[in-house]
Design a protein around this motif. Sequence first.
Motif, PDB file in Angstrom:
ATOM      1  N   PRO A 229      73.540 -83.971  15.706  1.00 58.02           N
ATOM      2  CA  PRO A 229      72.162 -84.448  15.499  1.00 58.02           C
ATOM      3  C   PRO A 229      71.176 -83.478  16.153  1.00 58.02           C
ATOM      4  O   PRO A 229      71.265 -83.207  17.354  1.00 58.02           O
ATOM      5  N   PRO A 230      70.233 -82.921  15.378  1.00 58.26           N
ATOM      6  CA  PRO A 230      69.273 -81.980  15.973  1.00 58.26           C
ATOM      7  C   PRO A 230      68.266 -82.684  16.868  1.00 58.26           C
ATOM      8  O   PRO A 230      67.897 -83.842  16.629  1.00 58.26           O
ATOM      9  N   ASP A 231      67.845 -82.002  17.904  1.00 58.92           N
ATOM     10  CA  ASP A 231      66.864 -82.509  18.860  1.00 58.92           C
ATOM     11  C   ASP A 231      65.475 -82.047  18.424  1.00 58.92           C
ATOM     12  O   ASP A 231      65.135 -80.864  18.534  1.00 58.92           O
ATOM     13  N   GLY A 232      64.674 -82.983  17.929  1.00 59.01           N
ATOM     14  CA  GLY A 232      63.359 -82.640  17.406  1.00 59.01           C
ATOM     15  C   GLY A 232      62.326 -82.297  18.453  1.00 59.01           C
ATOM     16  O   GLY A 232      61.236 -81.807  18.121  1.00 59.01           O
ATOM     17  N   THR A 233      62.644 -82.498  19.746  1.00 60.93           N
ATOM     18  CA  THR A 233      61.650 -82.198  20.785  1.00 60.93           C
ATOM     19  C   THR A 233      61.328 -80.711  20.837  1.00 60.93           C
ATOM     20  O   THR A 233      60.271 -80.317  21.329  1.00 60.93           O
ATOM     21  N   ARG A 305      58.351 -72.397  30.729  1.00 63.18           N
ATOM     22  CA  ARG A 305      58.520 -71.432  29.635  1.00 63.18           C
ATOM     23  C   ARG A 305      59.929 -71.471  29.036  1.00 63.18           C
ATOM     24  O   ARG A 305      60.333 -70.544  28.339  1.00 63.18           O
ATOM     25  N   ALA A 306      60.661 -72.543  29.312  1.00 66.60           N
ATOM     26  CA  ALA A 306      61.988 -72.706  28.724  1.00 66.60           C
ATOM     27  C   ALA A 306      62.148 -74.129  28.221  1.00 66.60           C
ATOM     28  O   ALA A 306      61.661 -75.074  28.829  1.00 66.60           O
ATOM     29  N   HIS A 307      62.850 -74.255  27.092  1.00 66.42           N
ATOM     30  CA  HIS A 307      63.184 -75.579  26.564  1.00 66.42           C
ATOM     31  C   HIS A 307      64.649 -75.532  26.153  1.00 66.42           C
ATOM     32  O   HIS A 307      65.065 -74.647  25.394  1.00 66.42           O
ATOM     33  N   ILE A 308      65.437 -76.465  26.667  1.00 62.75           N
ATOM     34  CA  ILE A 308      66.876 -76.506  26.421  1.00 62.75           C
ATOM     35  C   ILE A 308      67.203 -77.730  25.576  1.00 62.75           C
ATOM     36  O   ILE A 308      66.774 -78.847  25.896  1.00 62.75           O
ATOM     37  N   VAL A 309      67.979 -77.532  24.503  1.00 62.71           N
ATOM     38  CA  VAL A 309      68.455 -78.644  23.670  1.00 62.71           C
ATOM     39  C   VAL A 309      69.936 -78.436  23.391  1.00 62.71           C
ATOM     40  O   VAL A 309      70.462 -77.324  23.538  1.00 62.71           O
ATOM     41  N   ASP A 310      70.641 -79.509  22.991  1.00 59.74           N
ATOM     42  CA  ASP A 310      72.049 -79.335  22.661  1.00 59.74           C
ATOM     43  C   ASP A 310      72.272 -79.021  21.188  1.00 59.74           C
ATOM     44  O   ASP A 310      73.374 -78.642  20.792  1.00 59.74           O
ATOM     45  N   TRP A 311      71.253 -79.180  20.351  1.00 56.90           N
ATOM     46  CA  TRP A 311      71.300 -78.727  18.953  1.00 56.90           C
ATOM     47  C   TRP A 311      69.876 -78.716  18.419  1.00 56.90           C
ATOM     48  O   TRP A 311      69.044 -79.531  18.842  1.00 56.90           O
ATOM     49  N   ALA A 312      69.588 -77.798  17.505  1.00 53.94           N
ATOM     50  CA  ALA A 312      68.218 -77.643  17.020  1.00 53.94           C
ATOM     51  C   ALA A 312      68.188 -77.661  15.495  1.00 53.94           C
ATOM     52  O   ALA A 312      69.161 -77.254  14.845  1.00 53.94           O
ATOM     53  N   PRO A 313      67.076 -78.100  14.906  1.00 51.81           N
ATOM     54  CA  PRO A 313      66.886 -77.970  13.451  1.00 51.81           C
ATOM     55  C   PRO A 313      66.546 -76.509  13.131  1.00 51.81           C
ATOM     56  O   PRO A 313      65.376 -76.133  13.060  1.00 51.81           O
ATOM     57  N   GLN A 314      67.562 -75.696  12.945  1.00 54.10           N
ATOM     58  CA  GLN A 314      67.394 -74.236  12.960  1.00 54.10           C
ATOM     59  C   GLN A 314      66.401 -73.724  11.928  1.00 54.10           C
ATOM     60  O   GLN A 314      65.595 -72.836  12.225  1.00 54.10           O
ATOM     61  N   LEU A 315      66.448 -74.241  10.713  1.00 53.56           N
ATOM     62  CA  LEU A 315      65.527 -73.755   9.691  1.00 53.56           C
ATOM     63  C   LEU A 315      64.077 -73.994  10.103  1.00 53.56           C
ATOM     64  O   LEU A 315      63.206 -73.126   9.905  1.00 53.56           O
ATOM     65  N   ASP A 316      63.821 -75.152  10.689  1.00 56.41           N
ATOM     66  CA  ASP A 316      62.460 -75.459  11.145  1.00 56.41           C
ATOM     67  C   ASP A 316      62.056 -74.559  12.307  1.00 56.41           C
ATOM     68  O   ASP A 316      60.905 -74.129  12.399  1.00 56.41           O
TER      69      ASP A 316
END
Length: 431
Positions: A229-233, A305-316
Motif C-alpha cells: 500500500p503506497p503512503d500518500g503523505t 528536509r527528509a521524508h521517509i515512507v515504506d512505499w510510495a506511489p512512484q508514478l505520482d
Amino acid sequence: MFELAHVLHSQGFSISIIHTQFNAPNPANHADFSFHPIPDGLSEAEASMADLMPLFTSLNGKCAAPFRDRLSQMLVDAAASDQEEPIACLISDAFWYFSQDVADGLGLPRFVLRTGNVSSFVVLAALPLLRQKGYFPIQESQLESPVPEFPPLKVKDIPKVRTSDPELLFTFVTRMRAATKASRGLIFNTFQELEEPAIEKLRREFGIPVFPVGPFHKSVPPSSTSLLPPDGTCISWLNTQPPKSVLYVSFGSLAAISESDFSEIAWGLADSNRPFLWVIRPGLVRGSKGVHPLPEGLGGTVAGRAHIVDWAPQLDVLAHPATGGFWTHNGWNSTLESICEGVPMICLPCFADQMVNARYVSDVWKVGIQLENGIGRGEVATAVRRLMAEEGGEEMRTRIEYLKEKAILCLKQGGSSYKSLQSLTSHMLSF
C-alpha cells in the motif's frame, strides 16, 4: 503483463488471464478480464525467492500439464459458443518457455512479452555465447574490462542471477532463447527511438517480428498492481518543496542492501544537504524484516528536509514538480518511468538486467550517474550534489527532457509505438 493486456483491450481484444496460485493476481483489480487459475504444484520450499533458477525451472516443469489442460478447455469452450470469439493467440513471458510447446501442440500462435528492455534481453540471450568466449565464471580482476561484443558494457555489467546452480542458469537461458525464436513475435515495453540499435540487432538475430509498443503505463489508466500500500503523505510533503529540489530514493520491491551500505547511503544523503524522499520498505536491509530505522543521530540532522515512507506511489512522485532526481536500482519499469517524466537518475544496480540498464543510463543515454566506486558517504553526497545542483546534472536534465518528448510523441497517431501497436494487432489477427 497487465498493462499490455489493457493496451490490447483498448484495441478491441477480450482478455483471458491464465495464472498460477503462486503470486496470484486479484481479479477485482481488473474487472474487464476473465481469470483462470491453474495449480502450480509448488511446495513452500520450492516457492522460495531465495534462488530464482530452481523456482523458474520448477514452474516451467510443473505448470505445463495444467496450463495445457486449461488452455485446451478454453479453446473447446470458445469453439462451442455462439457468443465467444475464437482465441486469437497466446501471449506469455519469455521466461515461461514451456508455453511454446503447449501453443504449438494446440495450433495456437504464441507471442512473447519480455518485461525488461531490448538492450538487456539481447545480452541475457547471449549468456551461453559469452560463456563459450570465456567470460564465465566472472573473475574479480576482469570486472572493469570491456565486453567488445556489447559495447559499452563492462564485464561487471553482464546480467547476474542469484543461483546456487550456474549450470541451471545457462540451461534455462538456452531453452528460453529457443522457445522465443520459435514464437510469432516479441513484444517490449520500450520505444523505437530509445533502443533502435538493439531492436534492429534483435530482429536480425532472432528472425521474428519485434514490436516496441511502450511505454505501456502511458497508454493505460492507473491499475492496482502495487505490491505494497503506497503512503500518500509523500505527495503532501512534496507539495511543500521547491520545484526540482527533491531527490527520490527507491530501490524497488526485491533489491536488498547491507546494513553498512544502508548507513553510508543515509549519511551521504544527509551530507548532501539536499531534500530527499526515501522509500525504506520492509526487507530493504538484509536480515531486517520490518522497516529499518535510520542510523542513530541522523534524524535531527535531516529534520525538515527528509521524508521517509515504506512505499510510495512512484508514478505520482516522479511526475511531481518538486522531484528533481531519482536514485534507483534501475529495474526497467523504474528506469522507463523516470525517462518518461524527465527525471535524471543516480544508478545503483543490484542484479539481473539492472546492470545493463544502468550502463545505458550513464554511458549511452547519458541521463544519470552510476555509483561505481562503492557506496561511501562521500561518494553519495558528491553524486547527489552533482545531479541536483551542478552543471553536469543540468546537462543530464536537458537530455532526459528530450527523451521524455520522444516518449510522448511515439504514442501519438503516426508515432513509432502507435504504428508498432497497429502492426502487432494486425499480425495477431492474421493467423
